[in-house]
Scaffold this motif. Sequence first.
Motif, PDB file in Angstrom:
ATOM      1  N   LEU A  74     -61.184  58.368   2.716  1.00 29.47           N
ATOM      2  CA  LEU A  74     -61.012  57.105   2.831  1.00 29.47           C
ATOM      3  C   LEU A  74     -60.791  56.349   1.691  1.00 29.47           C
ATOM      4  CD1 LEU A  74     -60.771  54.658   4.856  1.00 29.47           C
ATOM      5  CD2 LEU A  74     -63.519  54.995   5.180  1.00 29.47           C
ATOM      6  N   ASN A  75     -61.795  56.591   0.498  1.00 32.05           N
ATOM      7  CA  ASN A  75     -61.534  56.057  -0.547  1.00 32.05           C
ATOM      8  C   ASN A  75     -60.177  56.026  -1.342  1.00 32.05           C
ATOM      9  OD1 ASN A  75     -64.011  54.261  -1.078  1.00 32.05           O
ATOM     10  ND2 ASN A  75     -65.198  55.983  -1.566  1.00 32.05           N
ATOM     11  N   LYS A  76     -59.826  57.308  -1.176  1.00 33.17           N
ATOM     12  CA  LYS A  76     -58.622  57.683  -1.672  1.00 33.17           C
ATOM     13  C   LYS A  76     -57.570  56.785  -1.210  1.00 33.17           C
ATOM     14  CE  LYS A  76     -55.293  61.302  -2.513  1.00 33.17           C
ATOM     15  NZ  LYS A  76     -54.962  63.026  -2.335  1.00 33.17           N
ATOM     16  N   GLU A  77     -57.532  56.647   0.109  1.00 36.18           N
ATOM     17  CA  GLU A  77     -56.709  55.892   0.656  1.00 36.18           C
ATOM     18  C   GLU A  77     -56.703  54.285   0.220  1.00 36.18           C
ATOM     19  OE1 GLU A  77     -53.155  55.392   2.622  1.00 36.18           O
ATOM     20  OE2 GLU A  77     -54.153  57.340   2.543  1.00 36.18           O
ATOM     21  N   VAL A  78     -57.873  53.819   0.268  1.00 38.36           N
ATOM     22  CA  VAL A  78     -57.966  52.535  -0.328  1.00 38.36           C
ATOM     23  C   VAL A  78     -57.318  52.239  -1.565  1.00 38.36           C
ATOM     24  CG1 VAL A  78     -59.566  50.793  -1.105  1.00 38.36           C
ATOM     25  CG2 VAL A  78     -60.320  52.212   1.028  1.00 38.36           C
ATOM     26  N   SER A  79     -57.414  53.525  -2.483  1.00 39.45           N
ATOM     27  CA  SER A  79     -56.985  53.481  -3.871  1.00 39.45           C
ATOM     28  C   SER A  79     -55.608  53.417  -3.926  1.00 39.45           C
ATOM     29  CB  SER A  79     -57.513  54.365  -4.672  1.00 39.45           C
ATOM     30  OG  SER A  79     -58.987  54.313  -4.813  1.00 39.45           O
ATOM     31  N   VAL A  80     -54.956  54.110  -2.996  1.00 38.03           N
ATOM     32  CA  VAL A  80     -53.539  53.972  -2.768  1.00 38.03           C
ATOM     33  C   VAL A  80     -52.830  52.649  -2.340  1.00 38.03           C
ATOM     34  CG1 VAL A  80     -51.438  55.037  -1.327  1.00 38.03           C
ATOM     35  CG2 VAL A  80     -53.414  56.655  -2.257  1.00 38.03           C
ATOM     36  N   CYS A  81     -53.515  52.127  -1.125  1.00 38.39           N
ATOM     37  CA  CYS A  81     -52.994  51.117  -1.009  1.00 38.39           C
ATOM     38  C   CYS A  81     -53.129  49.861  -2.108  1.00 38.39           C
ATOM     39  CB  CYS A  81     -53.930  50.378   0.355  1.00 38.39           C
ATOM     40  SG  CYS A  81     -53.675  51.394   1.891  1.00 38.39           S
ATOM     41  N   ARG A  82     -54.265  49.760  -2.630  1.00 39.95           N
ATOM     42  CA  ARG A  82     -54.331  48.764  -3.792  1.00 39.95           C
ATOM     43  C   ARG A  82     -53.726  48.995  -5.020  1.00 39.95           C
ATOM     44  NH1 ARG A  82     -61.176  48.297  -2.924  1.00 39.95           N
ATOM     45  NH2 ARG A  82     -60.904  46.627  -1.297  1.00 39.95           N
ATOM     46  N   SER A  83     -53.055  50.316  -5.204  1.00 39.45           N
ATOM     47  CA  SER A  83     -52.191  50.325  -6.607  1.00 39.45           C
ATOM     48  C   SER A  83     -50.717  50.133  -6.143  1.00 39.45           C
ATOM     49  CB  SER A  83     -52.304  52.003  -6.604  1.00 39.45           C
ATOM     50  OG  SER A  83     -51.800  52.779  -5.692  1.00 39.45           O
ATOM     51  N   ASP A  84     -50.409  49.749  -4.852  1.00 37.89           N
ATOM     52  CA  ASP A  84     -48.934  49.470  -4.543  1.00 37.89           C
ATOM     53  C   ASP A  84     -49.140  48.195  -3.614  1.00 37.89           C
ATOM     54  OD1 ASP A  84     -46.558  49.435  -4.375  1.00 37.89           O
ATOM     55  OD2 ASP A  84     -46.371  51.088  -2.668  1.00 37.89           O
ATOM     56  N   PRO A  85     -49.465  47.073  -4.169  1.00 35.03           N
ATOM     57  CA  PRO A  85     -49.887  45.771  -3.287  1.00 35.03           C
ATOM     58  C   PRO A  85     -48.206  45.262  -2.930  1.00 35.03           C
ATOM     59  CG  PRO A  85     -49.954  45.380  -5.596  1.00 35.03           C
ATOM     60  CD  PRO A  85     -49.929  46.749  -5.405  1.00 35.03           C
ATOM     61  N   ILE A  86     -48.340  44.305  -2.157  1.00 30.39           N
ATOM     62  CA  ILE A  86     -46.916  43.497  -1.541  1.00 30.39           C
ATOM     63  C   ILE A  86     -47.291  42.099  -1.993  1.00 30.39           C
ATOM     64  CG2 ILE A  86     -45.950  42.468   0.392  1.00 30.39           C
ATOM     65  CD1 ILE A  86     -47.739  45.757   0.979  1.00 30.39           C
ATOM     66  N   VAL A  87     -46.350  41.605  -2.901  1.00 29.54           N
ATOM     67  CA  VAL A  87     -46.604  40.490  -3.386  1.00 29.54           C
ATOM     68  C   VAL A  87     -45.414  39.593  -3.163  1.00 29.54           C
ATOM     69  CG1 VAL A  87     -46.734  39.232  -5.502  1.00 29.54           C
ATOM     70  CG2 VAL A  87     -47.909  41.472  -5.508  1.00 29.54           C
ATOM     71  N   PRO A  88     -45.537  38.463  -2.706  1.00 23.79           N
ATOM     72  CA  PRO A  88     -46.731  38.068  -2.045  1.00 23.79           C
ATOM     73  C   PRO A  88     -47.200  38.663  -0.919  1.00 23.79           C
ATOM     74  CG  PRO A  88     -45.192  36.489  -1.343  1.00 23.79           C
ATOM     75  CD  PRO A  88     -44.399  37.504  -2.216  1.00 23.79           C
ATOM     76  N   ALA A  89     -48.540  38.684  -0.355  1.00 18.58           N
ATOM     77  CA  ALA A  89     -49.004  39.335   0.621  1.00 18.58           C
ATOM     78  C   ALA A  89     -48.652  38.608   1.779  1.00 18.58           C
ATOM     79  CB  ALA A  89     -50.549  39.419   0.382  1.00 18.58           C
ATOM     80  N   PRO A  90     -48.153  39.119   2.817  1.00 15.75           N
ATOM     81  CA  PRO A  90     -47.602  38.715   4.148  1.00 15.75           C
ATOM     82  C   PRO A  90     -48.719  38.051   5.093  1.00 15.75           C
ATOM     83  CG  PRO A  90     -47.476  40.874   4.284  1.00 15.75           C
ATOM     84  CD  PRO A  90     -47.732  40.712   2.831  1.00 15.75           C
ATOM     85  N   LYS A  91     -48.830  36.594   5.324  1.00 16.69           N
ATOM     86  CA  LYS A  91     -49.783  36.084   6.063  1.00 16.69           C
ATOM     87  C   LYS A  91     -49.717  37.248   7.646  1.00 16.69           C
ATOM     88  CE  LYS A  91     -48.307  31.993   6.358  1.00 16.69           C
ATOM     89  NZ  LYS A  91     -48.547  30.504   6.823  1.00 16.69           N
ATOM     90  N   THR A  92     -50.852  37.470   7.918  1.00 15.97           N
ATOM     91  CA  THR A  92     -50.760  38.548   9.059  1.00 15.97           C
ATOM     92  C   THR A  92     -51.750  38.241  10.215  1.00 15.97           C
ATOM     93  OG1 THR A  92     -50.040  40.286   7.604  1.00 15.97           O
ATOM     94  CG2 THR A  92     -50.872  40.985   9.707  1.00 15.97           C
ATOM     95  N   ALA A  93     -51.369  38.211  11.323  1.00 17.66           N
ATOM     96  CA  ALA A  93     -52.410  37.892  12.564  1.00 17.66           C
ATOM     97  C   ALA A  93     -52.691  39.460  13.278  1.00 17.66           C
ATOM     98  CB  ALA A  93     -52.032  36.780  13.244  1.00 17.66           C
ATOM     99  N   ILE A  94     -53.695  39.555  13.527  1.00 17.36           N
ATOM    100  CA  ILE A  94     -54.034  41.003  14.498  1.00 17.36           C
ATOM    101  C   ILE A  94     -54.151  40.312  15.805  1.00 17.36           C
ATOM    102  CG2 ILE A  94     -55.339  42.632  14.537  1.00 17.36           C
ATOM    103  CD1 ILE A  94     -56.502  42.215  11.738  1.00 17.36           C
ATOM    104  N   VAL A  95     -53.258  40.487  16.842  1.00 18.00           N
ATOM    105  CA  VAL A  95     -53.216  39.804  17.983  1.00 18.00           C
ATOM    106  C   VAL A  95     -53.365  40.995  19.101  1.00 18.00           C
ATOM    107  CG1 VAL A  95     -51.910  38.506  19.699  1.00 18.00           C
ATOM    108  CG2 VAL A  95     -51.471  37.975  17.179  1.00 18.00           C
ATOM    109  N   MET A  96     -54.601  40.877  19.909  1.00 12.12           N
ATOM    110  CA  MET A  96     -54.644  41.765  21.119  1.00 12.12           C
ATOM    111  C   MET A  96     -54.225  40.969  22.355  1.00 12.12           C
ATOM    112  SD  MET A  96     -58.171  44.039  21.491  1.00 12.12           S
ATOM    113  CE  MET A  96     -59.039  42.681  21.577  1.00 12.12           C
ATOM    114  N   LEU A  97     -53.442  41.587  22.814  1.00 14.51           N
ATOM    115  CA  LEU A  97     -52.639  40.962  23.926  1.00 14.51           C
ATOM    116  C   LEU A  97     -53.600  41.154  25.325  1.00 14.51           C
ATOM    117  CD1 LEU A  97     -49.154  42.425  23.215  1.00 14.51           C
ATOM    118  CD2 LEU A  97     -50.268  40.110  22.863  1.00 14.51           C
ATOM    119  N   SER A  98     -53.319  40.149  26.313  1.00 13.79           N
ATOM    120  CA  SER A  98     -53.831  40.435  27.481  1.00 13.79           C
ATOM    121  C   SER A  98     -52.974  40.268  28.607  1.00 13.79           C
ATOM    122  CB  SER A  98     -55.015  39.432  27.622  1.00 13.79           C
ATOM    123  OG  SER A  98     -55.542  39.284  29.168  1.00 13.79           O
ATOM    124  N   HIS A  99     -53.033  40.736  29.646  1.00  8.92           N
ATOM    125  CA  HIS A  99     -51.670  40.148  30.850  1.00  8.92           C
ATOM    126  C   HIS A  99     -52.039  39.024  31.543  1.00  8.92           C
ATOM    127  CE1 HIS A  99     -49.732  44.089  29.979  1.00  8.92           C
ATOM    128  NE2 HIS A  99     -50.926  44.789  30.162  1.00  8.92           N
TER     129      HIS A  99
END
Length: 207
Positions: A74-99
């Motif tokens: 898990l720590n390795k994957e965290v490092s991989v993500c942080r070593s290749d950032p997206i600039v600028p970071a996209p504003k992101t909403a996590i949306v859980m849908l309901s019918h």
Amino acid sequence: DALPIYEQIASIKPDVIVYDPSIYNSTDIEKLKALNIPLATIEGDTVEAYIQSVFKLGQATQSETALMDYIERLNKEVSVCRSDPIVPAPKTAIVMLSHNSNPMVAGTKSYYADLVRIAGGDPVGPPSNKFEPINAEALLALNPDAIVVPADKGDYSALTKDPRFAQLKAVKTGKILGVDQDYILRRGERADDALKHLHDAFIKLFK
């Protein structure tokens, strides 16, 4: 008749009970304590706090060595993500849908938001550590660049087919990330897979 759940747990005679305190109320926890069986938690509103709870679980169950392999992965994957950032970071909403009602959006202080943050996004939503209800107007006001949808098999078609959300920037531009809900809504062994899936999707959509 079946034994009540707490009596069933006691009858198994486990060496330790592992639980997520975010889904148990204080009364339930007191009932667990009354069993006089050692308790351990899996919790944390950040990935780092979650890793610490996994380490403590290893100590409680005398399985530190086995769990260290997972923590290192898990720590390795965290490092991989942080070593290749997206600039600028996209504003992101996590949306859980309901019918049948308004959707829910993850708070920016939640574990789910921290997964997105590490993977390269900039979480938007209420200052909460859980999912909160949101109407279409409030979601439009957030104006996210991307939307992460935890859903069965990552199916986000309910979002794109709902006319209430047709004017969302992320819907109009196709910047929607469908993630299997078991990956992102559960603190567990798939956390590294969730980070990889999110990071790869951000790279594909925004780089």
